[in-house]
Scaffold this active site. Structure first.
Site, PDB file in Angstrom:
ATOM      1  N   LYS A 113      18.457   4.224   0.056  1.00  0.00           N
ATOM      2  CA  LYS A 113      17.127   3.767   0.464  1.00  0.00           C
ATOM      3  C   LYS A 113      16.434   3.003  -0.670  1.00  0.00           C
ATOM      4  O   LYS A 113      15.561   2.176  -0.430  1.00  0.00           O
ATOM      5  CB  LYS A 113      16.261   4.944   0.888  1.00  0.00           C
ATOM      6  CG  LYS A 113      16.842   5.831   1.985  1.00  0.00           C
ATOM      7  CD  LYS A 113      17.030   5.080   3.293  1.00  0.00           C
ATOM      8  CE  LYS A 113      17.245   5.989   4.483  1.00  0.00           C
ATOM      9  NZ  LYS A 113      18.537   6.698   4.499  1.00  0.00           N
TER      10      LYS A 113
HETATM   11  C1  LIG Z   1      19.374   7.064   5.606  1.00  0.00           C
HETATM   12  C2  LIG Z   1      20.728   7.502   5.244  1.00  0.00           C
HETATM   13  C3  LIG Z   1      21.821   7.226   6.071  1.00  0.00           C
HETATM   14  C4  LIG Z   1      21.679   6.537   7.412  1.00  0.00           C
HETATM   15  O1  LIG Z   1      21.280   5.199   7.283  1.00  0.00           O
HETATM   16  P1  LIG Z   1      20.665   4.415   8.544  1.00  0.00           P
HETATM   17  O2  LIG Z   1      20.247   3.110   8.007  1.00  0.00           O
HETATM   18  O3  LIG Z   1      19.502   5.251   8.999  1.00  0.00           O
HETATM   19  O4  LIG Z   1      21.725   4.343   9.573  1.00  0.00           O
HETATM   20  C5  LIG Z   1      23.085   7.601   5.643  1.00  0.00           C
HETATM   21  N1  LIG Z   1      23.255   8.254   4.464  1.00  0.00           N
HETATM   22  C6  LIG Z   1      22.218   8.539   3.647  1.00  0.00           C
HETATM   23  C7  LIG Z   1      22.482   9.270   2.385  1.00  0.00           C
HETATM   24  C8  LIG Z   1      20.924   8.167   3.998  1.00  0.00           C
HETATM   25  O5  LIG Z   1      19.905   8.454   3.186  1.00  0.00           O
END
Ligand SMILES: *Cc1c(COP(=O)(O)O)cnc(C)c1O
Length: 493
Positions: A113
């Protein structure tokens, strides 16, 4: 180059600049903002061969954010991808066995993120200035664990912004919870909810759509925006690292220029893999987009049948950031599959809301052939962590491990494959360590941080090393039906 404008997936009249779309987050009709066309870079692809991460970010993002000047965008990029990352490569690509891991967890909160949330606050500030916005921006965020901390980190002490985060009280890892509850920052608010991520996301979207509340906000000079991947300003920076991965494969001699690759993405809200889909449609040589789910395999079922059905049991797993049954960004894919026919999107979204399911027409279903869906259960996920560590001394977090298992089961042709590595194993310490050896079952997350350090012969990342003893700043918990009331209390005390 012609300007790209943004429209709502649900047919709201009018077009918006990128700045306007970023400030609003969600469109006023409840739809998501989408570019009026996906920029085509095929003719310019050769230009990316030798770009650094920052240069790549400019190359890709300038194609989407056409109302930003070169100077504005470059300043945002410079500030975002600097020394907050623990490696100058920003997103290292590691070869392990017959595949490659694109490590997107070297930012301030140890999850992917950060790739977008390091830059979103700068994009938003620039957009607010361009739009001469006089109101204070309230970032309203639902998180399955990682977005929350990354958004808090990005928006903390940004003048003219408040940020409110809702997370599932019982649905995140201990480390994730402590990262959020101990976050300092006078403009930050963190509340646990008695419910899961879908409850948090639905509650937040309802607050966005509440016209009366909006009026009250306007009178007090507040506007809502979003740090979730429903914000186009979150999505665009995520397209960058697919280009970066491709260039890295080429530079290390693993592919010839123009070779197609596959990518495998651990998926929840469908933001990350949608960014890969945009990259492919811009002209990056990607063949298959492999969509990996955990036991909440609503996307696997959808990709194999064309029928989306959220009426099913919800599982709390060891990959909590993927525990999602309503994948918001799928709406953007549906919009592409429907060739921009928003009446079709409205039908499907109404079905989803009233019946909990929808089914694609044959026409639209054909568009899913770019994707391969796969899923793994908890046992396979743990086995993958343990086996890869034993064979290669490479330690995957639980989400990355879901992607790895799915990749192993779905080798599409002989193409080189990049696994999108979304979190540091240190963030899901207990689950990862216990997958390796049951002797760790007795120890809690915080003790296991040190054990993991020993195992890897490295020190606990500075980002979380003092987390156990940090002061808990945010203690709030609310019921899922109290999200609006909670926001109201924060903004109008
Ligand atoms: C948010 C997240 C995901 C999923 O990503 P999306 O964009 O919501 O599909 C997968 N792994 C981790 C560690 C995340 O923080």
């Amino acid at each position: 180059m012609e300007n790209i404008l943004y429209k709502s997936t649900r047919g709201l009249q009018g077009s918006f600049t990128a700045s306007q779309a970023i400030i609003q987050g969600l469109a006023k009709d409840g739809g998501l903002f989408v570019p009026d066309r996906i920029p085509d870079i095929k003719g310019d692809l050769h230009l990316i061969k030798n770009l650094s991460y920052k240069e790549m970010a400019y190359f890709v993002m300038s194609k989407f954010l056409t109302d930003f000047t070169e100077a504005e965008l470059k300043e945002c990029i410079d500030k975002a991808y600097g020394n907050k990352f623990d490696t100058t490569e920003i997103a290292p690509l590691k070869k392990v066995g017959d595949t490659y891991f694109l490590e997107l967890f070297h930012g301030p909160t140890l999850a992917f993120k950060d790739m977008a949330l390091s830059i979103l606050p700068y994009l938003m500030k620039t957009a607010a200035k361009k739009e001469k916005l006089e109101s204070e921006i309230v970032i309203l965020t639902a998180t399955s664990g990682d977005t929350g901390k990354a958004a808090l980190e990005g928006f903390s002490e940004v003048p003219g912004v408040k940020i409110i985060v809702f997370f599932p009280e019982e649905g995140v890892s201990e480390i994730q919870k402590m990262q959020m509850r101990t976050h300092k920052g006078s403009n930050t608010y963190v509340v646990g909810i008695n419910g899961n991520f879908d409850d948090a996301q639905t509650g937040v979207k309802e607050v966005f759509a509440d016209k009366e509340f909006e009026k009250k906000l306007l009178e007090s000079k507040y506007v809502f925006s979003s740090a979730n991947s429903i914000n186009i300003g979150r999505l665009v920076p995520q397209v960058v690292y697919y280009f970066h991965a491709y260039a890295e494969l080429f530079r290390s001699g693993e592919i010839a220029w123009g070779d197609k690759i596959n990518v495998t993405v651990p998926t929840g809200n469908f933001g990350n893999i949608l960014a890969a889909y945009y990259a492919k449609n811009m002209g990056l040589p990607i063949d298959k987009l492999i969509c990996a789910s955990n036991s909440n395999k609503v996307l696997f079922d959808f990709l194999s049948s064309g029928k989306y059905d959220r009426n099913r049991d919800f599982f709390t797993t060891i990959s909590p950031s993927m525990d999602i049954l309503i994948s918001s960004n799928l709406e953007r894919l549906l919009y592409e599959l429907a060739h921009g026919d928003s009446s079709k999107i409205n039908e499907l979204m109404t079905d989803l809301k009233t019946e909990g399911n929808y089914e694609l027409s044959k026409d639209m279903g054909n568009g899913l052939l770019d994707f391969i869906g796969g899923y793994t259960d908890e046992v396979e996920t743990k086995e993958a962590i343990s086996k890869v560590f034993k064979d290669y001394k490479y330690l995957m977090d639980t989400h990355t491990a879901v992607a790895y298992s799915v990749y192993k089961d779905n080798k599409a042709g002989n193409r080189k494959n990049v696994i999108i590595s979304t979190a540091s194993p240190y963030k899901f310490t207990a689950s990862v360590m216990r997958a390796i050896d049951s002797k760790y079952n007795e120890l809690d997350d915080f003790k296991l941080l040190k054990e993991m350090g020993k195992l890897l012969g490295s020190s606990v990342p500075a980002q979380i090393k003092d987390i156990e003893t940090a002061d808990i700043v945010h203690k709030g918990v609310c019921d899922k039906c109290e999200i609006k009331a909670t926001v109201e209390k924060i903004l109008f005390p």
